[in-house]
Write a protein that holds these residues in place. Structure first.
Motif, PDB file in Angstrom:
ATOM      1  N   GLU A  40      43.140  31.591  51.919  1.00  0.00           N
ATOM      2  CA  GLU A  40      42.880  32.949  51.285  1.00  0.00           C
ATOM      3  C   GLU A  40      42.378  33.025  49.577  1.00  0.00           C
ATOM      4  OE1 GLU A  40      46.864  32.114  49.769  1.00  0.00           O
ATOM      5  OE2 GLU A  40      47.920  31.602  51.580  1.00  0.00           O
ATOM      6  N   GLY A  41      40.518  32.822  50.317  1.00  0.00           N
ATOM      7  CA  GLY A  41      39.930  32.641  49.120  1.00  0.00           C
ATOM      8  C   GLY A  41      40.201  31.699  48.115  1.00  0.00           C
ATOM      9  N   THR A  42      38.515  31.423  47.436  1.00  0.00           N
ATOM     10  CA  THR A  42      38.982  29.908  46.654  1.00  0.00           C
ATOM     11  C   THR A  42      38.845  30.089  45.442  1.00  0.00           C
ATOM     12  OG1 THR A  42      36.782  29.758  46.575  1.00  0.00           O
ATOM     13  CG2 THR A  42      36.949  28.943  48.732  1.00  0.00           C
ATOM     14  N   ASP A  43      38.887  29.757  44.457  1.00  0.00           N
ATOM     15  CA  ASP A  43      38.921  29.499  42.975  1.00  0.00           C
ATOM     16  C   ASP A  43      37.656  29.462  42.571  1.00  0.00           C
ATOM     17  OD1 ASP A  43      41.623  29.777  43.095  1.00  0.00           O
ATOM     18  OD2 ASP A  43      41.766  27.095  42.687  1.00  0.00           O
ATOM     19  N   THR A  44      36.895  29.443  43.153  1.00  0.00           N
ATOM     20  CA  THR A  44      35.146  29.346  43.159  1.00  0.00           C
ATOM     21  C   THR A  44      34.905  30.586  43.055  1.00  0.00           C
ATOM     22  OG1 THR A  44      34.408  26.768  43.511  1.00  0.00           O
ATOM     23  CG2 THR A  44      32.555  28.558  43.211  1.00  0.00           C
ATOM     24  N   GLN A  45      34.818  31.195  44.213  1.00  0.00           N
ATOM     25  CA  GLN A  45      34.819  33.056  44.363  1.00  0.00           C
ATOM     26  C   GLN A  45      35.366  33.725  43.112  1.00  0.00           C
ATOM     27  OE1 GLN A  45      36.587  33.072  48.130  1.00  0.00           O
ATOM     28  NE2 GLN A  45      34.462  33.454  49.070  1.00  0.00           N
ATOM     29  N   THR A  46      36.622  33.512  42.781  1.00  0.00           N
ATOM     30  CA  THR A  46      37.449  33.639  42.049  1.00  0.00           C
ATOM     31  C   THR A  46      36.390  34.056  40.901  1.00  0.00           C
ATOM     32  OG1 THR A  46      39.810  34.176  42.914  1.00  0.00           O
ATOM     33  CG2 THR A  46      39.188  34.123  40.601  1.00  0.00           C
ATOM     34  N   VAL A  47      35.990  32.700  39.895  1.00  0.00           N
ATOM     35  CA  VAL A  47      35.230  32.407  39.113  1.00  0.00           C
ATOM     36  C   VAL A  47      34.142  32.622  38.859  1.00  0.00           C
ATOM     37  CG1 VAL A  47      34.338  30.341  37.332  1.00  0.00           C
ATOM     38  CG2 VAL A  47      37.362  30.493  38.303  1.00  0.00           C
ATOM     39  N   ARG A  48      33.397  32.915  40.171  1.00  0.00           N
ATOM     40  CA  ARG A  48      32.027  34.001  39.906  1.00  0.00           C
ATOM     41  C   ARG A  48      32.197  34.576  39.496  1.00  0.00           C
ATOM     42  NH1 ARG A  48      30.634  31.761  44.691  1.00  0.00           N
ATOM     43  NH2 ARG A  48      29.535  29.838  44.263  1.00  0.00           N
ATOM     44  N   ALA A  49      33.415  36.031  40.128  1.00  0.00           N
ATOM     45  CA  ALA A  49      33.417  36.821  39.927  1.00  0.00           C
ATOM     46  C   ALA A  49      33.550  37.335  38.183  1.00  0.00           C
ATOM     47  CB  ALA A  49      34.607  37.734  40.855  1.00  0.00           C
ATOM     48  N   LEU A  50      33.707  36.697  37.667  1.00  0.00           N
ATOM     49  CA  LEU A  50      34.216  36.531  36.585  1.00  0.00           C
ATOM     50  C   LEU A  50      34.122  36.519  35.071  1.00  0.00           C
ATOM     51  CD1 LEU A  50      39.000  35.710  36.599  1.00  0.00           C
ATOM     52  CD2 LEU A  50      37.251  38.262  36.912  1.00  0.00           C
ATOM     53  N   VAL A  51      32.348  35.244  35.526  1.00  0.00           N
ATOM     54  CA  VAL A  51      31.452  35.125  34.674  1.00  0.00           C
ATOM     55  C   VAL A  51      30.366  35.404  34.752  1.00  0.00           C
ATOM     56  CG1 VAL A  51      32.682  32.421  33.822  1.00  0.00           C
ATOM     57  CG2 VAL A  51      31.070  32.675  36.182  1.00  0.00           C
TER      58      VAL A  51
END
Length: 213
Positions: A40-51
């Motif tokens: 379902e996607g990773t939290d690392t991918q989410t954070v990378r897109a936000l920082v």
């Protein structure tokens, strides 16, 4: 304190967004050592897109598991052995310059990583201070204070609470009864993007740095 572990009072309480905001506020690096539910996607991918690019390094996970389940169960289903000593070793390699490292946990403190080791055990082995992510829902006071009590009994240093979602006076009770300070709160957003994270990081920066001093 250069290692900050973000845990939650339960699943889905905003750990990843809070981790992104804390990482940005401290110009830290980010690491999620154990990721389950990766399809379902990773939290690392989410954070990378936000920082912000060029400041934060989002380190690759030590273990990535497909099954959306507790790490010990997902690992068992996928015939993977999670070695928490290896996670601690990797953490040391990720901080050669003593740069702050924000570590996001999987679920709450008593989530098993192996048949014998809980997330709480890993937090102690990492020597990290804890930020507790919380939201208001029916039963959240109980979940919050149970989390606080576990940390108190374990002797783990706690930096404080970051609340998410709509404000409720429950937050005041949790802060008062736990004895841990409120770092801040991240409101509900129509869209969570880099601009939102930077705005929230500015608000968290001063209280975070004061508590970490």
């Amino acid at each position: 304190m250069n290692r900050i572990f973000v845990t939650g009072i339960g699943t889905g309480v905003g750990k990843t967004i809070i981790s992104a905001c804390v990482t940005t506020a401290l110009e830290a690096d980010y690491w999620k050592p154990v990721q389950s539910g990766s399809e379902e996607g990773t939290d690392t991918q989410t954070v990378r897109a936000l920082v912000p690019e060029g400041i934060t390094v989002c380190h690759p996970e030590a273990y990535v598991l497909k099954e959306p389940a507790s790490p010990h169960l997902a690992a068992r289903m996928e015939h993977v052995t999670i070695d928490t000593a290896e996670i601690v070793r990797q953490a040391g390699l990720l901080q050669p310059a003593r740069r702050p490292l924000v570590i996001e946990g999987a679920g709450g403190l008593l989530v098993p990583l192996t048949d014998d080791i809980l997330t709480l055990d890993l937090v102690r082995d990492l020597g990290a201070g804890v930020i507790i992510a919380a939201q208001n829902y029916l039963g959240s006071i109980n979940h919050s204070l149970l989390t606080a009590r576990v940390l108190q009994h374990a002797g783990v240093p706690v930096i404080g609470w970051i609340f998410g979602g709509d404000y409720h006076t429950n937050e005041d009770d949790v802060v008062r009864l736990s004895g841990y300070p409120r770092i801040g709160r991240i409101p509900q957003a129509v869209e969570v993007n880099m601009a939102f994270v930077q705005q929230q990081a500015q608000l968290l920066s001063a209280p975070l740095k004061a508590l970490l001093a």
